[in-house]
Design an enzyme around this catalytic site. Structure first.
Site, PDB file in Angstrom:
ATOM      1  N   ASP A 181      44.582 106.891   2.963  1.00 58.93           N
ATOM      2  CA  ASP A 181      43.676 105.720   3.297  1.00 58.93           C
ATOM      3  C   ASP A 181      43.083 104.570   2.701  1.00 58.93           C
ATOM      4  OD1 ASP A 181      40.586 105.913   4.742  1.00 58.93           O
ATOM      5  OD2 ASP A 181      40.333 106.532   3.410  1.00 58.93           O
ATOM      6  N   GLY A 196      28.783 110.391   0.465  1.00 57.33           N
ATOM      7  CA  GLY A 196      29.675 110.720   1.668  1.00 57.33           C
ATOM      8  C   GLY A 196      28.981 112.344   2.889  1.00 57.33           C
TER       9      GLY A 196
END
Length: 773
Positions: free
Chosen positions: A138, A25
């Site tokens: 998250d 990522g």
């Protein structure tokens, strides 16, 4: 899912060998990697381009701290980390299970019992996190991993201390829009109530296959989170009142994690029993995939000459013998897994008082399609390495060894002696150990104590070998010091001990973190266990710089011969045999083409032969290393797992056929398994052999095979991946993941609870040892 390494991925990071990519990522890349001791880990690194940013480094350090706080029960255990390295990295256990979003894609929306069990466990995980004043910020389906033992929360990349705004700009929304809380969506402080809001969204997704605020552009999602009512159509009606409260726009109206857990589930039962069969099969497939995967590296684009960052060639391995997709490593683990939501004041679980009666089989010869039995005699949890300090110890892979009436293990809190009849711990040392720095002859224990993990380059500290009292676990005499060997070399090793002699590997030269280096010299040494006198010393071949695997994978003494499985500098496995009295080399021969990690601690030898699997089943003469027999002559295409030996018979699992019993002296087949249940038997670990039964892993669990009828007479659900037949205690001792268990050894009937009476089996395995602070 596993993806190949790219042309410029390093071959190793800080001593961990990379085998595949797990994902990448904006912040970094996560790799599948293995330690020198054979432990599989998920290793996360930060992209070099942002490693110079102080704020990014601080986030990475906080992510590491948060992962340690949540621990191995609710998260992935932190194995090792260096947030201060030039390229920061974090190694955690590799979780055997899919993320929640993949599970829902595969199985569809989960049934209400699954959602309730999942929610209660996740609420417990958040409770533990919040008790340390940390919020996740998250929580989403892709950050929830489903294992047979319960869900694990991962990825703490934007976690932070509650009330800490140093890393968040006011008015900036950080997180995943579809699962944000309204206050997070407007850049306000994200409190524990915000994690409760996100958890409700995750549970709605699990129950319906979609998030409560739909999909689309980030701006649209943020607007719906702040102003729109959640879409809870298709959520089971009994769950609606609780989820509606959790998704309130007002944080004060949301329940606490404890209230949420209590409203979802009572914590009883085994987590795996609440999961769909298709999901359990996927857990098994993923567990098998890790060992079957063939590491390879994508070629560089045309015109590019750069290779792996370390300069080392890409690693390859012989394809592991093919087994069925529903390996016992995963599917059997699903049957024996335990779960419960744990608040911050109950980190270890309830404790049992003794062995538990097991239920009897309803069929004398179950088939692979039948549901295996839950009749372990007892089952307990092993504590993970608990490290909340800056000293990060490498994980010690537990290994079972018979120690008189007990079984010796290396666990998260050190060496432990376990009573195989009851599962109770007789003692533990309290010091984390590396399995290759401990050895026993079944009566005495020796270890190289780990005095310091972080050394200074060029520094030398004398190697010390402790004698450990087998009755108490206390350090005893003799304690020997070797001034010219450096204890800071993690590759130092106690190979084996027998007949009053201890065989060890020591190195000279300065310490350098990251493995061997030029200028070091290594020796195989024989030491008198009583006097500490050195009997002989033999130099070992040089090792490649930066590698870190110990020289020897296993060692045994037979008569006047020291038999060793040696890993060469080229990563090959050889048999080397020395005169145990003088150290003189007698012979050497290739052992197997398989990966060295797969044969660690697997050495089968008697006074005539060394027996080898992972390919053809064969015997080499101990006298000269020449081949005495091999089944490949009559079965040229046959492949076998590692063998075991009992009363002159060699037992091994043949690929796609099952257990085979072979005469150790002549290599003739004595009998083969009947019934077809061994066609998908596991080929990674040797069978556990006794006089009446042989135990072998299969797709449905641990199979008990009768040596008289050659058929499976019982199948036990198990999470075990290594088995030890303890004849004196009359149990089969199983070790796997965070659990140790025992299964019936003899043919005596296993008593079931009386009709109408509740089983005395606890709702989850007990925890016998607490990790040291």
């Amino acid at each position: 899912m596993l993806s190949p390494l790219t042309h410029d991925d390093p071959a190793r990071i800080a001593g961990y060998r990379l085998t595949a990519r797990l994902g990448s990522g904006g912040m970094g890349t996560v790799y599948l990697a293995r330690s020198a001791g054979g432990r599989t880990v998920a290793l996360k690194t930060m992209h070099a381009g942002i490693a110079s940013d102080p704020a990014s480094r601080t986030r990475f350090r906080l992510e590491t701290d948060a992962a340690r706080i949540i621990g191995g029960h609710h998260g992935a255990t932190v194995v090792d980390a260096d947030p201060l390295a030039e390229t920061p990295w974090l190694a955690t256990e590799y979780v055997l299970g899919p993320p929640l979003d993949d599970a829902v894609t595969l199985c569809g929306p989960l049934p209400e019992p699954s959602v309730r069990a999942l929610g209660a466990a996740l609420a417990g995980a958040l409770s533990q996190l919040h008790s340390s004043d940390v919020v996740h910020r998250d929580l989403k389906p892709s950050n929830v991993m489903l294992t047979a033992y319960g869900p694990k929360i991962i990825d703490f990349g934007i976690a932070q201390a509650a009330g800490d705004e140093r890393l968040t700009r006011t008015g900036a929304a950080t997180g995943t829009p579809a699962f944000m809380s309204p206050e997070q969506a407007t850049g306000q402080e994200h409190t524990p109530a915000g994690d409760v809001f996100a958890l409700a969204g995750v549970l709605a997704f699990a129950a319906t296959g979609r998030g409560p605020f739909g999909t689309g552009q980030a701006a649209d999602l943020l607007y719906r989170v702040r102003y729109a009512e959640p879409d809870l159509a298709d959520v089971p009606p009994p769950l609606l009142p609780l989820l509606i409260r959790c998704l309130s726009k007002d944080p004060a109206q949301r329940p606490t994690t404890a209230q949420l857990a209590a409203g979802l589930h009572d914590g009883h039962g085994e987590f795996a029993d609440h999961l769909p069969d298709l999901l359990l099969a996927d857990i098994g497939r993923r567990a098998t995939e890790v060992w079957q995967y063939q590491p390879y590296r994508l070629p560089a684009p045309e015109g590019t000459t750069r290779g792996p960052a370390s300069g080392a060639p890409a690693l390859t391995r012989r394809r592991l013998l093919t087994v069925g997709g529903s390996s016992v490593l995963g599917v059997a683990a699903a049957g024996a897994g335990a779960w419960a939501w744990l608040g911050p004041k109950d980190p270890g679980g309830r404790t049992g008082d003794g062995p538990e009666p097991a239920r009897s089989s309803t069929s004398a010869s179950p088939t692979a399609s039948e549901k295996p039995l839950s009749d372990y005699l007892w089952q307990v949890q092993i504590p993970p390495v608990d490290d909340l300090t800056l000293r990060v110890y490498p994980a010690a892979d537990p290994f079972p060894a018979v120690l008189g009436d007990h079984v010796l293990l290396t666990i998260g809190t050190g060496l432990a002696a376990v009573d195989p009849k009851t599962g109770k711990g007789a003692w533990t040392t309290g010091d984390v150990e590396d399995a290759w720095r401990v050895t026993t002859d079944g009566k005495q224990i020796f270890r190289i104590p780990d005095h310091e993990f972080f050394g200074v380059e060029g520094q030398v500290k004398p190697l010390v070998v402790d004698s450990v009292d087998a009755a108490t676990g206390k350090t005893a005499k003799p304690r020997q010091t070797f001034p010219d060997f450096n204890v800071l070399h993690k590759e130092g090793q106690l190979v084996c001990c027998a007949d009053g002699m201890l065989y060890l590997v020591g190195g000279t030269g300065g310490y350098k973190r990251g493995g061997y280096q030029n200028g070091q010299s290594w020796y195989l040494v024989a030491v008198d266990m009583r006097s500490g006198a050195e009997r002989w010393r033999r130099p070992l071949p040089p090792r490649k710089e930066e590698t870190d695997s110990p020289h020897f994978l296993a060692g045994r003494v037979v008569g006047n011969r020291l038999v060793l499985l040696q890993e060469t500098s080229a990563g090959k496995v050889r048999l080397t045999v020395h005169d145990s009295r003088t150290g003189g080399p007698l012979w050497s021969a290739p052992a197997t083409d398989t990966e060295p990690d797969l044969v660690r601690n697997l050495l089968t030898v008697d006074d005539r032969h060394v027996y080898l699997g992972f390919g053809p089943l064969r015997a080499l003469r101990l006298a000269d290393g020449k081949e005495a027999w091999t089944l490949a002559r009559s079965r040229p295409d046959a492949s076998f797992g590692p063998p075991s030996l009992k009363d002159g018979v060699v037992y091994a699992v043949q690929d796609k056929r099952g257990l085979v019993a072979v005469g150790a002296a002549d290599g003739r087949v004595r009998w083969e398994e009947k019934g077809g249940e061994g066609a998908r038997a596991d080929l990674t670990d040797p069978p556990a052999a006794g006089r009446k039964y042989v135990y072998s892993k299969g797709p449905s669990g641990l199979r008990r095979i009768d040596v008289s009828t050659h058929t499976t007479t019982a199948t036990y659900k198990t999470s075990g991946t290594r088995f030890l037949a303890h004849e004196r205690a009359r149990v089969v001792f199983a070790l796997g993941g965070p659990l140790i268990s025992a299964y019936p050894w003899s043919s005596r009937p296993v008593v079931a609870p009386a009709a109408g009476c509740p089983s005395s089996r606890p709702s989850r395995p007990t925890t016998l040892w607490k990790a040291q602070p």
